[in-house]
Enzyme design. Sequence first.
Site, PDB file in Angstrom:
ATOM      1  N   LYS A  66      90.743  63.864  54.035  1.00  0.00           N
ATOM      2  CA  LYS A  66      91.157  64.201  52.669  1.00  0.00           C
ATOM      3  C   LYS A  66      92.332  63.356  52.171  1.00  0.00           C
ATOM      4  O   LYS A  66      92.523  63.188  50.961  1.00  0.00           O
ATOM      5  CB  LYS A  66      91.533  65.681  52.587  1.00  0.00           C
ATOM      6  CG  LYS A  66      90.355  66.641  52.662  1.00  0.00           C
ATOM      7  CD  LYS A  66      89.666  66.761  51.324  1.00  0.00           C
ATOM      8  CE  LYS A  66      88.665  67.898  51.300  1.00  0.00           C
ATOM      9  NZ  LYS A  66      88.044  68.070  49.973  1.00  0.00           N
ATOM     10  N   SER A 315      85.171  64.978  60.389  1.00  0.00           N
ATOM     11  CA  SER A 315      85.941  64.956  59.151  1.00  0.00           C
ATOM     12  C   SER A 315      87.327  65.560  59.255  1.00  0.00           C
ATOM     13  O   SER A 315      88.206  65.237  58.446  1.00  0.00           O
ATOM     14  CB  SER A 315      85.152  65.665  58.040  1.00  0.00           C
ATOM     15  OG  SER A 315      84.805  66.972  58.447  1.00  0.00           O
TER      16      SER A 315
END
Length: 417
Positions: A66, A315
């Site tokens: 992110k 991720s």
Amino acid sequence: MIQSSALNADADETPLLTLQDVRAAAERIGGAVVRTPTLRSQTLSEITGANIWLKFENHQFTAAYKERGALNALLLMDQEQRERGVIAASAGNHSQGLSYHGTRLGVPVTIVMPRTTPHVKIMQTERVGGNVLLEGENYDQAYAHARKLEKELGLTFVHPFDDPAVAAGQGTVALEMLEDVPELEVLAIPVGGGGLATGMGTAARAIKPEIGLIGVEAELFPSMYNRLKGTTLPCGGDTLAEGIAVFEPGEYTSRTLDTLLDDFVLVDEAALETALALLLQIEKTVVEGAGAAGLAAVMNNREIFAGRNVGIVLSGGNIDTRLLANVLLRDLARQGRLARLRIFLQDRPGSLYRAMHEFNAHNVNIIEISHQRIFTTLPAKGLVTDIECEARDRAQLDALITALRSKGYMVSQVELD
């Protein structure tokens, strides 16, 4: 060039992302985020029947990809926007990535979180410089309050996924993967709101038009799956993959992914737990539930990936340690290495001792024993004994159960839900 304010326009009017946008984002954020490795896993390749390559985005400073999109959005803002500050609604990795890079650039960052947010997530965000405000009982209420403050205070709202600038930053993950491993044939991409898949899919398709793009969503939160496939599967529940647990996917990202994805698969909680445990046991790397989604998809859909060079994004790695321990123990139970056996005994001297002899004979370690004499439907002279034990593997456990039953004991195994 993408402008951070593009989200303010109607999603149908916002131009689709291009490879040029993603390459520009890569130039912009280069050196400020970790260029994480893409490594082949020999053991996971053998287990899955595919050639598995892992992208370790859990090695970022805030342990998630992110950061890329948040930083790109910040760097696209003008000086006045940066001086006024930014705001977001998030209780996850977006809040940490935005707070870390905003603080590093001297941009005031306000994060609105629901009052129900675990304290550890509040602390993690504050630790990297974010100013946390608690409002509402759920994400929707926190989001509404953040948009209200955006207008009242003149702040710039940075959406966690439905923003082309953010998606372009996330797309740099695919750029790096294909630079390191040009022979990749298919990508398994976690999907929540759709920012990562939008960015990665745009870049990968432009670089390698024949590449396969498979979206992966948690079975409990099939919001994007419903949107793209026209289904009405229920959405909600306690998923391990909270990072992709989204009730409403992005409008912009939905429109983009509708033209990009070749297929879309859902993964259940057992598959997520197994994949997370495998990554820790085999690759010695910690991922959160969403970070295990790609591997879970490959393991549950082998016909799609068999024999192909598969890129999987790990991720993020932000998982509560107690939850991680629970997942690992549950995985041992699924393998038959941990078990709880319920044995029905007569309440007389030596009955438990004689049952214990079988555990000793089969070299199965006893961890915990609990007796129940009162709250049971057995006769007054009967009792239930739950024995938590540890075996080498399922075969050893099954041999013990068979031996106990051959001696006349009623034995059942307490199964996981």
